[in-house]
Scaffold this motif. Structure first.
Motif, PDB file in Angstrom:
ATOM      1  N   LYS A   1      -4.882   5.471   1.873  1.00 28.54           N
ATOM      2  CA  LYS A   1      -4.014   6.301   2.733  1.00 28.54           C
ATOM      3  C   LYS A   1      -4.331   6.064   4.205  1.00 28.54           C
ATOM      4  N   HIS A   2      -5.615   5.969   4.484  1.00 25.72           N
ATOM      5  CA  HIS A   2      -6.055   5.719   5.857  1.00 25.72           C
ATOM      6  C   HIS A   2      -5.487   4.384   6.337  1.00 25.72           C
ATOM      7  N   TYR A   3      -5.511   3.389   5.458  1.00 24.46           N
ATOM      8  CA  TYR A   3      -5.005   2.049   5.793  1.00 24.46           C
ATOM      9  C   TYR A   3      -3.518   2.095   6.140  1.00 24.46           C
ATOM     10  N   VAL A   4      -2.767   2.916   5.404  1.00 30.12           N
ATOM     11  CA  VAL A   4      -1.329   3.010   5.655  1.00 30.12           C
ATOM     12  C   VAL A   4      -1.048   3.758   6.955  1.00 30.12           C
ATOM     13  N   GLU A   5      -1.848   4.789   7.220  1.00 29.51           N
ATOM     14  CA  GLU A   5      -1.568   5.628   8.392  1.00 29.51           C
ATOM     15  C   GLU A   5      -2.066   5.026   9.695  1.00 29.51           C
ATOM     16  N   ASP A   6      -3.116   4.229   9.594  1.00 32.52           N
ATOM     17  CA  ASP A   6      -3.759   3.766  10.820  1.00 32.52           C
ATOM     18  C   ASP A   6      -3.653   2.251  10.942  1.00 32.52           C
ATOM     19  N   GLU A   7      -2.899   1.816  11.926  1.00 35.59           N
ATOM     20  CA  GLU A   7      -2.660   0.380  12.134  1.00 35.59           C
ATOM     21  C   GLU A   7      -3.961  -0.428  12.171  1.00 35.59           C
ATOM     22  N   SER A   8      -4.971   0.129  12.771  1.00 33.55           N
ATOM     23  CA  SER A   8      -6.188  -0.664  12.994  1.00 33.55           C
ATOM     24  C   SER A   8      -7.178  -0.574  11.826  1.00 33.55           C
ATOM     25  N   ALA A   9      -6.821   0.188  10.800  1.00 30.25           N
ATOM     26  CA  ALA A   9      -7.769   0.373   9.692  1.00 30.25           C
ATOM     27  C   ALA A   9      -8.026  -0.938   8.965  1.00 30.25           C
ATOM     28  N   GLU A  10      -9.211  -1.019   8.385  1.00 29.18           N
ATOM     29  CA  GLU A  10      -9.534  -2.228   7.625  1.00 29.18           C
ATOM     30  C   GLU A  10      -8.853  -2.198   6.265  1.00 29.18           C
ATOM     31  N   VAL A  11      -8.687  -3.395   5.735  1.00 28.84           N
ATOM     32  CA  VAL A  11      -8.142  -3.505   4.386  1.00 28.84           C
ATOM     33  C   VAL A  11      -9.097  -2.781   3.420  1.00 28.84           C
TER      34      VAL A  11
ATOM     35  N   ALA B   1       0.835  -1.203   0.000  1.00 33.35           N
ATOM     36  CA  ALA B   1       0.000   0.000   0.000  1.00 33.35           C
ATOM     37  C   ALA B   1       0.875   1.261   0.000  1.00 33.35           C
ATOM     38  N   GLU B   2       1.953   1.234   0.768  1.00 37.04           N
ATOM     39  CA  GLU B   2       2.852   2.394   0.806  1.00 37.04           C
ATOM     40  C   GLU B   2       3.495   2.639  -0.554  1.00 37.04           C
TER      41      GLU B   2
END
Length: 296
Positions: free
Chosen positions: A43-53, A11-12
């Protein structure tokens, strides 16, 4: 856990590649993300450990004007989507232009995919894909593909078969394993021709076009000081039955040919003997392509 980490890394990479594209092509008409929500989610997924795929792929369009004379009007659009596992898997790209017939478009897209498959396994390739389209796409407008030869599904019975002969040049071929590969792969792919080991190394393979291309993509993945296709011949065969293909062959099978320069040091091959061999086969003109001089 590890797949989780790999996902984050992928993702990054996607985000940094999209950032690069937007800084290189700041204008909407050149590059536009068509699904802003998917990008925000990534972007949210990369920044936030707990974000959903992320639930959907990032989609965008790259528009390309090829650099060819009088083509100021021609524009190719690349509709792109990045699968979640990209760059571990290839991007999904469809190139379109109002000047391409359906069969030309199918061929262009399949050639682009082949190029990416052979050159970019596992690395970001959007810029390279764009470069390829810029350099090659315009040529497909003039490709004369009778509508019968290519259909939506790709191949049909009436498809034109292409017989190809590749003349490959290598700085040297000594390694036993490589020599074995050359013979074995040619056999597996029903190719004939010959291999002259030593320095320089010469390999000729002939047969169906996609078999020749498969052979080349395997050979060039091995480690070489220098290897290249010196010359290529393509013949279109209507119908392309077995007999027609056999008729095109100049060599019965693929064998290794050693033209020994009697006791010459360093395995240098006797090029005079190679010349006479090629002349017998009706390929004398090839000698000049390899060595830049008239034979004899």
């Amino acid at each position: 856990e590890t797949t989780e980490m790999a996902n984050h890394e992928e993702a990054e990479i996607q985000i940094s590649e999209l950032d690069l594209l937007s800084s290189m092509f700041p204008y909407e008409e050149e590059f536009a993300v068509t699904d802003q929500l998917a990008l925000a989610e990534l972007k949210h997924y990369v920044e936030d450990e707990s974000a959903e795929v992320p639930s959907s792929k990032v989609q965008f369009v790259l528009n390309v004007k090829p650099e060819v004379p009088n083509a100021s009007m021609v524009e190719f659009s690349m509709a792109c989507a990045l699968p979640f596992k990209y760059p571990t898997v290839l991007p999904e790209i469809t190139v379109r232009s109002s000047l391409l017939s359906r069969s030309q478009q199918i061929l262009l897209n399949s050639d682009l995919r082949t190029y990416l498959m052979q050159n970019f396994s596992g690395e970001p390739c959007m810029l390279s894909a764009r470069e390829w389209v810029k350099d090659h796409a315009a040529a497909y407008i003039d490709k004369d593909l009778s509508s019968s030869s290519v259909t939506a599904s790709g191949a049909t019975q009436s498809e034109v078969t292409t017989f190809t002969r590749l003349w490959i040049y290598s700085h040297h071929i000594y390694n036993k394993q490589k020599r074995k590969n050359i013979i074995d792969w040619a056999k597996e792919l029903s190719l004939s021709g010959f291999c002259m080991p030593g320095k320089p190394g010469v390999v000729c393979v002939e047969g169906l076009q996609n078999s020749c291309e498969e052979f080349w993509s395997r050979i060039r993945r091995l480690t070489w000081k220098r290897i290249l296709i010196r010359h290529r011949e393509d013949v279109s065969l209507e119908g392309g039955g077995h007999a027609e293909i056999q008729k095109q062959r100049k060599f019965p099978t693929l064998e290794e040919k050693c033209f020994d320069a009697h006791g010459a040091r360093g395995n240098h091959m006797d090029l005079g003997q190679l010349y006479h061999f090629l002349e017998e086969k009706g390929c004398a003109d090839i000698f000049q392509m390899y060595f830049g001089v008239e034979g004899h």
